[in-house]
Design a protein around this motif. Structure first.
Motif, PDB file in Angstrom:
ATOM      1  N   ASP A 183       2.226  -0.825  13.969  1.00  0.00           N
ATOM      2  CA  ASP A 183       3.235  -1.145  12.972  1.00  0.00           C
ATOM      3  C   ASP A 183       2.908  -0.360  11.708  1.00  0.00           C
ATOM      4  O   ASP A 183       1.822  -0.515  11.148  1.00  0.00           O
ATOM      5  CB  ASP A 183       3.245  -2.645  12.695  1.00  0.00           C
ATOM      6  N   ALA A 184       3.844   0.458  11.251  1.00  0.00           N
ATOM      7  CA  ALA A 184       3.576   1.303  10.089  1.00  0.00           C
ATOM      8  C   ALA A 184       3.297   0.480   8.841  1.00  0.00           C
ATOM      9  O   ALA A 184       2.455   0.853   8.015  1.00  0.00           O
ATOM     10  CB  ALA A 184       4.765   2.243   9.846  1.00  0.00           C
ATOM     11  N   GLY A 185       3.987  -0.652   8.687  1.00  0.00           N
ATOM     12  CA  GLY A 185       3.775  -1.488   7.510  1.00  0.00           C
ATOM     13  C   GLY A 185       2.379  -2.069   7.468  1.00  0.00           C
ATOM     14  O   GLY A 185       1.700  -2.046   6.435  1.00  0.00           O
ATOM     15  N   ILE A 186       1.918  -2.603   8.595  1.00  0.00           N
ATOM     16  CA  ILE A 186       0.572  -3.170   8.655  1.00  0.00           C
ATOM     17  C   ILE A 186      -0.473  -2.075   8.466  1.00  0.00           C
ATOM     18  O   ILE A 186      -1.460  -2.246   7.728  1.00  0.00           O
ATOM     19  CB  ILE A 186       0.363  -3.900   9.996  1.00  0.00           C
ATOM     20  N   ALA A 187      -0.266  -0.942   9.124  1.00  0.00           N
ATOM     21  CA  ALA A 187      -1.222   0.158   8.987  1.00  0.00           C
ATOM     22  C   ALA A 187      -1.292   0.646   7.552  1.00  0.00           C
ATOM     23  O   ALA A 187      -2.376   0.968   7.042  1.00  0.00           O
ATOM     24  CB  ALA A 187      -0.826   1.297   9.924  1.00  0.00           C
ATOM     25  N   ALA A 188      -0.140   0.690   6.861  1.00  0.00           N
ATOM     26  CA  ALA A 188      -0.135   1.124   5.462  1.00  0.00           C
ATOM     27  C   ALA A 188      -0.974   0.200   4.602  1.00  0.00           C
ATOM     28  O   ALA A 188      -1.763   0.649   3.757  1.00  0.00           O
ATOM     29  CB  ALA A 188       1.302   1.173   4.939  1.00  0.00           C
ATOM     30  N   GLY A 203      -2.513   8.214  -0.577  1.00  0.00           N
ATOM     31  CA  GLY A 203      -1.495   9.152  -0.126  1.00  0.00           C
ATOM     32  C   GLY A 203      -1.106   8.912   1.319  1.00  0.00           C
ATOM     33  O   GLY A 203       0.076   8.949   1.682  1.00  0.00           O
ATOM     34  N   ALA A 204      -2.107   8.642   2.171  1.00  0.00           N
ATOM     35  CA  ALA A 204      -1.830   8.328   3.573  1.00  0.00           C
ATOM     36  C   ALA A 204      -1.030   7.040   3.683  1.00  0.00           C
ATOM     37  O   ALA A 204      -0.108   6.917   4.503  1.00  0.00           O
ATOM     38  CB  ALA A 204      -3.145   8.214   4.340  1.00  0.00           C
ATOM     39  N   GLU A 205      -1.372   6.075   2.855  1.00  0.00           N
ATOM     40  CA  GLU A 205      -0.630   4.808   2.832  1.00  0.00           C
ATOM     41  C   GLU A 205       0.840   5.051   2.498  1.00  0.00           C
ATOM     42  O   GLU A 205       1.746   4.460   3.113  1.00  0.00           O
ATOM     43  CB  GLU A 205      -1.274   3.897   1.793  1.00  0.00           C
ATOM     44  N   GLN A 206       1.104   5.935   1.529  1.00  0.00           N
ATOM     45  CA  GLN A 206       2.485   6.213   1.135  1.00  0.00           C
ATOM     46  C   GLN A 206       3.277   6.845   2.273  1.00  0.00           C
ATOM     47  O   GLN A 206       4.471   6.588   2.431  1.00  0.00           O
ATOM     48  CB  GLN A 206       2.503   7.119  -0.096  1.00  0.00           C
ATOM     49  N   ILE A 207       2.616   7.660   3.085  1.00  0.00           N
ATOM     50  CA  ILE A 207       3.290   8.241   4.251  1.00  0.00           C
ATOM     51  C   ILE A 207       3.787   7.132   5.171  1.00  0.00           C
ATOM     52  O   ILE A 207       4.935   7.138   5.634  1.00  0.00           O
ATOM     53  CB  ILE A 207       2.347   9.191   5.015  1.00  0.00           C
ATOM     54  N   ILE A 266       4.199   3.925   4.389  1.00  0.00           N
ATOM     55  CA  ILE A 266       5.200   3.092   3.717  1.00  0.00           C
ATOM     56  C   ILE A 266       6.572   3.754   3.827  1.00  0.00           C
ATOM     57  O   ILE A 266       7.593   3.092   4.091  1.00  0.00           O
ATOM     58  CB  ILE A 266       4.820   2.862   2.239  1.00  0.00           C
ATOM     59  N   ARG A 267       6.603   5.088   3.643  1.00  0.00           N
ATOM     60  CA  ARG A 267       7.879   5.795   3.780  1.00  0.00           C
ATOM     61  C   ARG A 267       8.460   5.599   5.175  1.00  0.00           C
ATOM     62  O   ARG A 267       9.656   5.352   5.340  1.00  0.00           O
ATOM     63  CB  ARG A 267       7.679   7.291   3.499  1.00  0.00           C
ATOM     64  N   GLN A 268       7.584   5.693   6.173  1.00  0.00           N
ATOM     65  CA  GLN A 268       8.071   5.515   7.537  1.00  0.00           C
ATOM     66  C   GLN A 268       8.585   4.100   7.754  1.00  0.00           C
ATOM     67  O   GLN A 268       9.589   3.889   8.440  1.00  0.00           O
ATOM     68  CB  GLN A 268       6.958   5.852   8.525  1.00  0.00           C
ATOM     69  N   ALA A 269       7.891   3.131   7.175  1.00  0.00           N
ATOM     70  CA  ALA A 269       8.328   1.738   7.333  1.00  0.00           C
ATOM     71  C   ALA A 269       9.669   1.507   6.646  1.00  0.00           C
ATOM     72  O   ALA A 269      10.578   0.890   7.207  1.00  0.00           O
ATOM     73  CB  ALA A 269       7.267   0.794   6.764  1.00  0.00           C
ATOM     74  N   ALA A 322      -5.696  -0.683  11.394  1.00  0.00           N
ATOM     75  CA  ALA A 322      -4.722   0.367  11.111  1.00  0.00           C
ATOM     76  C   ALA A 322      -4.347   1.147  12.365  1.00  0.00           C
ATOM     77  O   ALA A 322      -3.187   1.508  12.557  1.00  0.00           O
ATOM     78  CB  ALA A 322      -5.275   1.313  10.050  1.00  0.00           C
ATOM     79  N   SER A 323      -5.336   1.402  13.224  1.00  0.00           N
ATOM     80  CA  SER A 323      -5.081   2.258  14.384  1.00  0.00           C
ATOM     81  C   SER A 323      -4.471   1.512  15.565  1.00  0.00           C
ATOM     82  O   SER A 323      -3.867   2.135  16.442  1.00  0.00           O
ATOM     83  CB  SER A 323      -6.382   2.939  14.817  1.00  0.00           C
ATOM     84  N   THR A 324      -4.607   0.193  15.606  1.00  0.00           N
ATOM     85  CA  THR A 324      -4.138  -0.550  16.777  1.00  0.00           C
ATOM     86  C   THR A 324      -2.952  -1.464  16.499  1.00  0.00           C
ATOM     87  O   THR A 324      -2.396  -2.032  17.431  1.00  0.00           O
ATOM     88  CB  THR A 324      -5.280  -1.405  17.362  1.00  0.00           C
TER      89      THR A 324
END
Length: 970
Positions: free
Chosen positions: A593-598, A670-674, A676-679, A588-590
């Motif tokens: 990509d917002a989609g992969i991190a989500a 909830g963090a995942e949704q943040i 996903i929204r960015q993606a 997630a941290s490296t």
């Protein structure tokens, strides 16, 4: 259907690490490997004597089962009554196996089970449990099934065994060739299917006598069923000498040991062609003859029938390396419930280097590791470059062994690493043999490393006296007893190179001979009792989850269509969750990509949810605790690395009990949704807005939209599914009661304010709700779906009519940009929260009409209204947006609104007629629409068959999405 067991028992040899096998049984219960209703009793049972035999082990296991069932029934002594309705399965591990330190039962098969609730290695034990539970034993009456684990058994899904009126004992047979039967057992039966005799390694004439019309013979496959009556009679013999010596009670009572065979000492006494005199005399010593006499009296009146299963197959796991390699590289028969694969539960950097016909199971192969056809690697961590030729079996090798393997001629050899415990000293020992070697043939007639012993002695300089004591008879000098394998050295650590030199040419071998002679060496026969099965099973688990961590990286970074939930469940069950959490944090941290991190954060939520083990309440719930605000703030600002770090730090405070774990899981969602929204908001780049003439003050811009039906592909438009796997949805725009049920109108007004009005079911209805916004702070709750006017507030922000945040007050923005404010009216005839969008309504039972060419919005969520509002607002503000831009603008709005949502609603409503919308598995998310032409008259036919029914049940799309993205959804 499945057999529902009362007890499952696994018998193992004395000193065979019963606690390790008990753990393995419990692990299978936890991960759902024993079916939806696992047996209440799972027992690993140690044989009371070293050479008890399958018959003695059966009697001892039956006693243990009856004792545990009696205790559960409240009895104070063992009662045979508990067997009346019990369904008992006894699995015998049998003797040691040359090619797996944990025996034939735990020999791993090259199999993956994608549908399993938890990901795990598939052993022969698992295959047999599946065969017995879901195939062979289905429909059988209460009683005791006994099954050997020394064979690979394949049974069709419907074996066709008739249990009507069954009594006595039944043996299971599989059809086999007469050639194969020469080294195995076969049943001789009469015309009624009753067994007359059991013939083991019979003559050609004896085997021919057993053949059926098709020339095949019924092979003994190690499976037998005792009815409850027969099981009670067998249990009763445990108190009668000398059979009492077969049980742990006999051991505790000081009885002398006795060895009995299940088939030739217990089952055979019920064969119709056997007389008491012949049966009793067939025993070896006096104690066995006495035991046979007791068994004859107890059991011979029970009918012994045979069921030979058509299309079933049986493959005994011999001590031949060639046979073992063949069994792991050939596909099982079509009747098997298993599907062998080249690579099972393994990470392979360069899979193209694995030839067809090879097999890799539970391995980590890094770099260039080339594997030839006809070779098998199991439980190894190897680092290339390596080349492994045909006919090899490698097992139990660690990464540190790789340098010694490079340049070594690996062809037709068996190379194994073993965990050994010498008293309290654990150590690693390596063994090396040839594929063609025979363990027990005298050296003068046999081979070592596929060459005559004489050639081996000449090449290496090793002498017979190095391997066998002088007093060892020549016929006993064999590979099994040869002290070939170094265990300890007085001065130096030993490694793989201390056996690999045995393959080297004479010039190289001479340099290693002295070191080899100086080491304390053991034969395979001496090593067998010292094998540390618990350590071996533990090492396999560790390697499994090590390659599992690589799988996590591979699936997430490669955006693969593969669920990680089964692996997550196993990691939690086996105590490897911290390692998996660490890997997920890293990805997630490296990833950048917002989609992969989500998706990685969603997987962390799954781990935490699994750790709660079904306790602590519901998985869904709020996720706005202030303790997580710092982490959420970093994610919102685009600092994914910092946000993941803060999430991990906060997570440690929520790990102590199930309720906290579930609350932590909600916040990870909830963090995942943040993210996903960015993606999804990357779709903004496909919104193009041009300039148009500004309408005069007071001029209404009105948009009316029909509903939509999705015919196929629903949910594939939903983030993150749509950008990870791609989406395709077929939609139809429809009228309701002949009109467009959803609409909005906007006009400019002279006052610098926003008037937000919700009407009833039509443009001419009275206002239901009216809201006036004069300050920017009145718009701050636009991202809270339940807030008054949230969707309309979000529309003003997403169309950039209003800038938020901004240092410029709202009234100043409106005066300077538009000479005043805006008034927005919205309406819907559809019930709010119905999936049809809009305002409250009463009972529904209405006509739906297809709208072949109307600019409509979906009848699925507030996306309908969002599209209508944005279309009219753009125009009223002197701007122009294409249909494609509106589709992506609504996507953006719903992410800002935090309701989530996909694109099928706006595609269904903004594009007329019947169409298919598609998105590729990539970011930025772009939606493309293709109209579907239909034949003349199709629209009328569709109209004639459409009826809309409202159930009265309401739901919020955001809640549905949350459920969808939980385990079993995303």
């Amino acid at each position: 259907m499945a057999a529902e067991w009362s007890v499952v028992l696994l018998t193992c040899q004395r000193g065979g690490c019963v606690s390790a096998f008990q753990r393995e049984l419990e692990a299978r219960r936890l991960r759902g490997g024993l079916g939806p209703r696992p047996p209440p009793l799972l027992l690993a049972v140690e044989d009371p004597w070293a050479r008890l035999g399958s018959g003695g082990a059966t009697l001892n296991a039956l006693l243990v089962a009856a004792e545990h069932l009696s205790a559960r029934a409240g009895c104070t002594v063992v009662s045979s009554d508990v067997l009346r309705e019990a369904r008992i399965l006894i699995l015998h591990m049998g003797r040691d196996f040359s090619f797996d330190d944990c025996g034939r039962a735990f020999t791993c098969l090259p199999v993956e089970e994608p549908g399993a609730p938890a990901e795990a290695l598939v052993c022969n034990l698992d295959s047999l449990l599946g065969t017995m539970t879901h195939r062979l034993c289905v429909g059988s009456p209460p009683g005791v099934w006994v099954c050997s684990t020394d064979m690979l058994l394949t049974v069709p899904s419907a074996p066709g065994i008739d249990w009507d009126g069954f009594q006595g004992v039944r043996v299971i047979a599989v059809p086999g060739s007469q050639v194969y039967a020469r080294n195995h057992g076969v049943y001789l039966t009469d015309e009624q299917g009753l067994v007359c005799d059991i013939i083991y390694k019979g003559t050609e004439a004896q085997i021919q006598q057993c053949a059926g019309p098709d020339g095949t013979v019924p092979l003994v496959c190690g499976v037998v069923f005792f009815s409850s009556d027969a099981a009670e009679q067998l249990l009763a013999t445990h108190v009668i000498p000398p059979l009492d010596a077969c049980t742990y009670m006999g051991l505790d009572s000081g009885a002398p040991p006795i060895q009995l065979s299940l088939f030739f000492d217990i089952v055979l006494c019920m064969a119709g062609g056997m007389t008491e005199e012949d049966f009793v005399k067939g025993g070896g010593d006096a104690s066995v003859r006495s035991a046979r006499s007791v068994l004859w009296t107890a059991l011979h009146t029970f009918p012994l029938s045979m069921a030979c299963i058509p299309d079933a197959s049986y493959d005994y796991m011999t001590t031949s390396a060639s046979d073992h390699i063949r069994s792991l590289t050939l596909l099982p028969g079509s009747a098997s419930h298993l599907r062998f694969c080249k690579t099972a539960h393994s990470h392979v950097d360069q899979p193209c280097l694995l030839e067809d016909g090879s097999s890799v199971t539970n391995c980590l192969l890094e770099g260039a590791v080339r594997l030839a056809a006809g070779s098998v690697i199991q439980h190894c961590h190897l680092q290339g470059p390596l080349e492994i030729g045909p006919g090899c079996l490698l097992s139990g090798l660690t990464a540190g062994s790789s340098p010694a393997l490079r340049g070594c001629p690996l062809r037709d050899i068996v190379l194994q690493g073993h965990h050994v415990r010498l008293h309290d000293l654990p150590c690693r020992v390596f063994t090396l043999t040839g594929r063609l070697d025979d363990w027990q043939s005298p050296a003068e007639e046999a081979t070592y490393l596929n060459a005559p012993w004489a050639e081996f002695f000449l090449r290496t300089g090793i002498r017979e006296g190095d391997l066998w004591d002088a007093e060892t008879p020549r016929r006993s000098r064999c590979l099994l007893s040869a002290r070939l394998f170094p265990v300890l050295h007085a001065c130096e650590a030993l490694g793989l190179e201390d056996v690999l030199w045995l393959l080297a040419p004479a010039a190289v071998a001479g340099k290693r001979l002295a070191r080899w002679r100086a080491a304390w060496r053991m034969s395979w026969q001496e090593l067998l009792p010292c094998l540390d099965k618990a350590a071996e099973l533990g090492a396999r688990r560790t390697l499994f989850f090590l390659q599992g961590q690589r799988k996590v990286r591979r699936v997430l970074l490669g955006r693969q269509d593969s669920s990680l939930l089964p692996l997550t469940r196993s990691a939690v069950h086996e105590g490897y969750h911290e390692a998996v959490l660490g890997t997920l944090d890293e990805v997630a941290s490296t990833a950048g990509d917002a989609g992969i991190a989500a998706r990685a954060l969603a997987c962390i939520a799954d781990v935490l949810g699994c750790m709660a083990r079904g306790e602590g309440g519901l998985r869904s719930g709020p996720a706005a605790n202030r303790e997580w605000a710092v982490a959420f703030g970093r994610l919102e600002s685009g600092d994914i690395t910092g946000g993941v770090r803060e999430l991990a730090a906060e997570r440690q405070k929520w790990m102590s009990r199930p309720a906290l774990l579930l609350r932590a899981a909600r916040h990870y969602e909830g963090a995942e949704q943040i993210l996903i929204r960015q993606a999804v908001m990357s779709s903004c780049q496909f919104v193009t807005v041009g300039q148009a003439e500004l309408p005069p003050l007071g001029h209404w811009v009105q948009v009316a939209c029909p509903a939509r039906l999705d015919l196929s592909g629903g949910w594939s438009d939903t983030p993150p599914i749509t950008y990870e796997h791609g989406g395709a949805v077929v939609d139809v725009a429809v009228l309701v009661d002949g009109c467009r049920p959803i609409g909005a109108r906007v006009r400019r007004i002279s006052e610098p304010e926003l008037r937000l009005v919700s009407l009833g079911g039509s443009p001419r209805s009275e206002a239901v709700v009216e809201l006036v916004c004069r300050e920017l702070e009145h718009l701050q709750d636009y991202c809270q779906p339940h807030a008054p006017g949230a969707l309309l507030k979000a529309a003003f922000i997403c169309t950039q009519v209003v800038q938020l945040p901004s240092q410029k007050p709202l009234q100043a923005q409106l005066r300077e940009g538009f000479g005043g404010g805006f008034e927005v009216h919205t309406w819907s005839k559809l019930p709010h929260g119905s999936g049809l969008a809009g305002s409250p309504s009463s009972q529904w039972h209405r006509r739906c009409l297809a709208a072949p060419a109307l600019p409509v919005l979906p009848a699925g969520t507030s996306s309908i209204l969002a599209g209508a509002v944005m279309a009219s607002l753009y125009r009223a503000a002197g701007k122009a947006a294409s249909t494609e831009s509106l589709i992506h603008a609504v996507l953006h709005l719903e992410q800002r609104l935090t309701t989530g949502g996909g694109w099928q609603d706006q595609v269904g409503g903004l594009v007329p007629g019947i169409k298919i919308g598609r998105s590729k598995a990539q970011l930025p998310l772009r939606v493309e629409v293709e109209k579907i032409p239909v034949p003349s008259g199709f629209t009328q036919t569709l109209n004639d068959h459409l009826l809309l029914v409202y159930t009265g049940k309401t739901r919020l799309a955001r809640n549905l999405l949350q459920v969808l993205l939980e385990p079993g959804g995303w």
